[in-house]
Motif scaffolding. Structure first.
Motif, mmCIF file in Angstrom:
data_model
loop_
_atom_site.group_PDB
_atom_site.id
_atom_site.type_symbol
_atom_site.label_atom_id
_atom_site.label_comp_id
_atom_site.label_asym_id
_atom_site.label_seq_id
_atom_site.Cartn_x
_atom_site.Cartn_y
_atom_site.Cartn_z
ATOM 1 N N ARG A 126 0.859 -1.205 0.000
ATOM 2 C CA ARG A 126 0.000 0.000 0.000
ATOM 3 C C ARG A 126 0.887 1.244 0.000
ATOM 4 O O ARG A 126 1.493 1.562 1.035
ATOM 5 N N PRO A 127 1.003 1.920 -1.139
ATOM 6 C CA PRO A 127 1.881 3.102 -1.161
ATOM 7 C C PRO A 127 1.275 4.301 -0.431
ATOM 8 O O PRO A 127 0.090 4.578 -0.560
ATOM 9 N N GLN A 128 2.122 4.955 0.360
ATOM 10 C CA GLN A 128 1.779 6.295 0.853
ATOM 11 C C GLN A 128 2.707 7.212 0.070
ATOM 12 O O GLN A 128 3.926 7.022 0.091
ATOM 13 N N TRP A 129 2.133 8.182 -0.636
ATOM 14 C CA TRP A 129 2.939 8.933 -1.613
ATOM 15 C C TRP A 129 3.624 10.162 -1.018
ATOM 16 O O TRP A 129 3.045 10.859 -0.194
ATOM 17 N N ILE A 130 4.852 10.402 -1.490
ATOM 18 C CA ILE A 130 5.491 11.702 -1.263
ATOM 19 C C ILE A 130 5.558 12.355 -2.630
ATOM 20 O O ILE A 130 6.082 11.749 -3.586
ATOM 21 N N PHE A 131 5.091 13.581 -2.721
ATOM 22 C CA PHE A 131 5.178 14.292 -4.002
ATOM 23 C C PHE A 131 6.521 14.999 -4.114
ATOM 24 O O PHE A 131 6.954 15.663 -3.183
ATOM 25 N N PRO A 132 7.190 14.824 -5.253
ATOM 26 C CA PRO A 132 8.501 15.460 -5.409
ATOM 27 C C PRO A 132 8.387 16.937 -5.759
ATOM 28 O O PRO A 132 7.331 17.404 -6.187
ATOM 29 N N GLN A 133 9.484 17.638 -5.588
ATOM 30 C CA GLN A 133 9.608 19.014 -6.085
ATOM 31 C C GLN A 133 9.905 18.921 -7.572
ATOM 32 O O GLN A 133 10.886 18.283 -7.957
ATOM 33 N N GLN A 134 9.074 19.541 -8.400
ATOM 34 C CA GLN A 134 9.247 19.384 -9.846
ATOM 35 C C GLN A 134 9.901 20.608 -10.480
ATOM 36 O O GLN A 134 9.588 21.738 -10.104
ATOM 37 N N ASN A 135 10.739 20.351 -11.463
ATOM 38 C CA ASN A 135 11.283 21.445 -12.272
ATOM 39 C C ASN A 135 10.189 21.980 -13.190
ATOM 40 O O ASN A 135 9.232 21.261 -13.492
ATOM 41 N N PRO A 136 10.360 23.222 -13.690
ATOM 42 C CA PRO A 136 9.364 23.757 -14.632
ATOM 43 C C PRO A 136 9.184 22.808 -15.815
ATOM 44 O O PRO A 136 10.163 22.292 -16.351
ATOM 45 N N GLY A 137 7.934 22.548 -16.156
ATOM 46 C CA GLY A 137 7.660 21.653 -17.291
ATOM 47 C C GLY A 137 7.840 20.189 -16.929
ATOM 48 O O GLY A 137 7.807 19.334 -17.803
ATOM 49 N N GLY A 138 8.053 19.905 -15.609
ATOM 50 C CA GLY A 138 8.194 18.509 -15.178
ATOM 51 C C GLY A 138 9.482 17.860 -15.644
ATOM 52 O O GLY A 138 9.597 16.634 -15.651
ATOM 53 N N VAL A 139 10.473 18.686 -16.038
ATOM 54 C CA VAL A 139 11.722 18.127 -16.542
ATOM 55 C C VAL A 139 12.632 17.806 -15.344
ATOM 56 O O VAL A 139 13.573 18.529 -15.039
ATOM 57 N N GLY A 140 12.318 16.696 -14.670
ATOM 58 C CA GLY A 140 13.097 16.279 -13.510
ATOM 59 C C GLY A 140 12.447 16.686 -12.205
ATOM 60 O O GLY A 140 11.731 17.699 -12.135
ATOM 61 N N SER A 141 12.685 15.875 -11.181
ATOM 62 C CA SER A 141 12.112 16.169 -9.867
ATOM 63 C C SER A 141 12.941 15.495 -8.781
ATOM 64 O O SER A 141 13.634 14.509 -9.054
ATOM 65 N N VAL A 142 12.852 16.056 -7.574
ATOM 66 C CA VAL A 142 13.580 15.450 -6.441
ATOM 67 C C VAL A 142 12.636 15.251 -5.256
ATOM 68 O O VAL A 142 11.698 16.021 -5.050
ATOM 69 N N ILE A 143 12.951 14.199 -4.503
ATOM 70 C CA ILE A 143 12.251 13.965 -3.237
ATOM 71 C C ILE A 143 13.076 14.629 -2.140
ATOM 72 O O ILE A 143 14.297 14.396 -2.053
ATOM 73 N N LEU A 144 12.421 15.440 -1.313
ATOM 74 C CA LEU A 144 13.174 16.162 -0.276
ATOM 75 C C LEU A 144 13.308 15.311 0.990
ATOM 76 O O LEU A 144 12.330 14.702 1.436
ATOM 77 N N PRO A 145 14.524 15.291 1.574
ATOM 78 C CA PRO A 145 14.729 14.521 2.809
ATOM 79 C C PRO A 145 13.720 14.897 3.909
ATOM 80 O O PRO A 145 13.208 14.026 4.611
ATOM 81 N N ARG A 146 13.411 16.194 4.033
ATOM 82 C CA ARG A 146 12.500 16.594 5.127
ATOM 83 C C ARG A 146 11.107 15.991 4.940
ATOM 84 O O ARG A 146 10.405 15.698 5.904
ATOM 85 N N ASP A 147 10.693 15.766 3.695
ATOM 86 C CA ASP A 147 9.381 15.145 3.458
ATOM 87 C C ASP A 147 9.394 13.671 3.861
ATOM 88 O O ASP A 147 8.411 13.148 4.388
ATOM 89 N N VAL A 148 10.535 13.010 3.620
ATOM 90 C CA VAL A 148 10.657 11.601 4.035
ATOM 91 C C VAL A 148 10.615 11.532 5.558
ATOM 92 O O VAL A 148 9.893 10.728 6.151
ATOM 93 N N GLU A 149 11.374 12.422 6.177
ATOM 94 C CA GLU A 149 11.468 12.422 7.639
ATOM 95 C C GLU A 149 10.095 12.667 8.274
ATOM 96 O O GLU A 149 9.677 11.973 9.198
ATOM 97 N N GLN A 150 9.392 13.651 7.724
ATOM 98 C CA GLN A 150 8.084 13.994 8.274
ATOM 99 C C GLN A 150 7.109 12.818 8.149
ATOM 100 O O GLN A 150 6.405 12.476 9.100
ATOM 101 N N ALA A 151 7.111 12.171 6.996
ATOM 102 C CA ALA A 151 6.186 11.052 6.775
ATOM 103 C C ALA A 151 6.505 9.896 7.726
ATOM 104 O O ALA A 151 5.595 9.289 8.316
ATOM 105 N N LEU A 152 7.811 9.620 7.904
ATOM 106 C CA LEU A 152 8.185 8.513 8.791
ATOM 107 C C LEU A 152 7.817 8.835 10.247
ATOM 108 O O LEU A 152 7.404 7.956 10.997
ATOM 109 N N ALA A 153 7.992 10.112 10.620
ATOM 110 C CA ALA A 153 7.669 10.500 12.004
ATOM 111 C C ALA A 153 6.164 10.394 12.252
ATOM 112 O O ALA A 153 5.721 10.044 13.343
ATOM 113 N N GLN A 154 5.375 10.685 11.216
ATOM 114 C CA GLN A 154 3.919 10.709 11.407
ATOM 115 C C GLN A 154 3.273 9.329 11.286
ATOM 116 O O GLN A 154 2.188 9.103 11.787
ATOM 117 N N ASN A 155 3.910 8.415 10.572
ATOM 118 C CA ASN A 155 3.259 7.124 10.344
ATOM 119 C C ASN A 155 4.182 5.948 10.679
ATOM 120 O O ASN A 155 4.975 5.509 9.849
#
Ligand code: PLP
Length: 442
Positions: free
Chosen positions: A118-147
């Motif tokens: 069962r995926p719980q999604w993290i949305f990445p930060q996207q470049n303009p036009g969707g040309v590449g994206s990154v997952i931010l460490p703080r978003d991973v940390e927050q999700a793990l702390a909350q669930n």
């Protein structure tokens, strides 16, 4: 006799295009295999057995363990897709929650559906036009702390555009929360051999897959699954055998074996040469108005935001092909060119000439809609993926439950995945991206 596939391939060869696409050997006349058919054997006395390897296959795998610094490496003759199925099967039992970056490949969504993860999604930060994206460490940390239910973190890095997330920091966070970090490194098999080792195994991942065939001179389908965890390693062959063919191709495995000479020979030097050239190409492209992802990227990949330079898919495709080049990927907003030393000198000349032929310009501002957070999941991935479904026009779909993976383009961030309720804003976005019909749960 009708041999349509051969005809299509020969028509492509006739055009003599510069291959800026997979596989990594670019069709170069390499003596990697020699005459192939004599080597197309099966698992017989003396040739070992892929899912129960103890002889020659195991020896080659050990060589890769040494090169990548993994506890266990498995050869896959079924691409990264087979590796992803295997690592997800090893990571957590059915019904578990997996924290997953939404810039995910369809093979992982399908594997999660098959395995009832069962995926719980993290949305990445996207470049303009969707040309590449990154997952931010703080978003991973927050999700793990909350669930506390999350059993593993699954990320794609580099993404299809070559853009990398900060795996080192994310790995440290995962270790603090005692969850494994699984990485889809399909596009980064060569990262262990860059001047700075940027391979997920070196950055603290628990498991990752490498599509050798995408960026190294290996036949399509050759890949590796690397594991840093002993418990996963013990069960890995059995897990892989659940998904793979019982007749793995010896030609693919031979190709995976033969590339070891190149990896230990010229690869590092060749990567540096390609990287230096890409650096210059990026500078030139930027002066012509193309958007270049600003994050840390695969040094050998040329990703261009084309909308900023005033192009769309049709116009840029025409320009590339008029100069005799075939890209790996092209959309209305971006283009991905995979370069390697196996590209011929004339391939590179075409690319320089095409870029030089364009006028200098400032990049235009592009406002392209971003993929929003999904509103809610009404069914599990597995229920929606494997249940009865029907195909309907997007205009009929408000409130229905998605039964397929729909991305604006193959490597993009899925607008909807199976199990999610289709809301109005999602459907408007689909229309905008040219998606007319969709499979939904019946
Ligand atoms: C990000 C990503 N992951 C996984 C895969 C699957 O890899 P393979 O084609 O080796 O099975 C792909 C294929 O394009 C991909 O782009």
């Amino acid at each position: 006799m009708k041999t349509p596939i051969q005809k299509a391939l020969e028509a492509y060869l006739q055009k003599d295009m510069a291959r800026f696409h997979m596989p990594g050997h670019k069709g170069a006349p390499l003596d990697l295999l020699g005459p192939v058919l004599p080597y197309d054997v099966t698992e017989i006395l003396g040739t070992d057995s892929l899912y129960d390897a103890s002889e020659c296959i195991r020896e080659t795998e050990r060589e890769y363990e040494r090169l990548y610094g993994s506890r266990r490496t498995l050869i896959s003759a079924g691409g990264s897709t087979l590796c992803i199925q295997t690592m997800l099967a090893l990571a957590a039992p059915a019904g578990s929650t997996i924290l997953a970056g939404r810039n995910i490949h369809v093979s992982a969504v399908n594997a999660m559906g098959l395995l009832d993860l069962r995926p719980q999604w993290i949305f990445p930060q996207q470049n303009p036009g969707g040309v590449g994206s990154v997952i931010l460490p703080r978003d991973v940390e927050q999700a793990l702390a909350q669930n506390p239910e999350i059993r593993a973190v699954y990320l794609t890095s580099p993404d299809y555009f070559g853009v990398m997330s900060d795996l080192k920091t994310i790995g440290e966070i995962c270790r603090r929360f005692s969850v494994p970090l699984l990485v889809d490194n399909a596009h980064g098999a060569h990262f262990a051999f860059l001047e700075e080792n940027l391979h997920p195994m070196a950055l603290g991942a628990t498991a990752c897959c490498d599509s050798l065939h995408k960026t190294l001179p290996v036949i399509t389908g050759g890949a590796l699954l690397h594991l840093a965890d002993e418990r996963m390693a013990q069960n890995a062959k059995q897990a892989m055998s659940m998904f793979g063919t019982t007749s793995p191709s010896y030609l693919i495995m031979l190709s995976v074996d033969r590339v070891l000479d190149y990896i230990q020979g010229d690869l590092r030097e060749d990567l540096k040469k390609t990287g230096d050239m890409v650096k210059e190409l990026r500078q030139l492209a930027a002066s012509k108005g193309f958007f270049i992802p600003p994050q840390r990227c695969d040094p050998t990949r040329l990703t261009l935001g084309i909308a900023q330079a005033g192009f769309d898919r049709e116009r840029f495709g025409k320009l590339l092909r008029a100069h005799g080049m075939e890209p790996e990927y092209l959309s209305d907003t971006g283009c991905v060119l995979l370069l390697s030393v196996f590209n011929r000198e004339k391939d590179m000349d075409r690319l320089w000439r095409m870029l030089r032929s364009l006028p200098d310009r400032e990049p235009a501002f592009v406002d392209i809609p971003k993929v929003e957070q999904p509103v809610c999941s009404a069914l599990t991935l597995r229920q929606a993926l494997l249940g009865e479904r029907e195909e309907l026009e997007v205009s009929q779909l408000e409130g229905r439950i998605c039964a397929c993976v729909k991305s604006p383009c193959p490597p993009g961030i899925p607008l909807a995945v199976p199990g999610e309720k289709l809301e109005k804003n999602m459907l408007i976005l689909m229309k905008k991206y040219g998606i007319d019909t969709l499979y939904v749960v019946k």
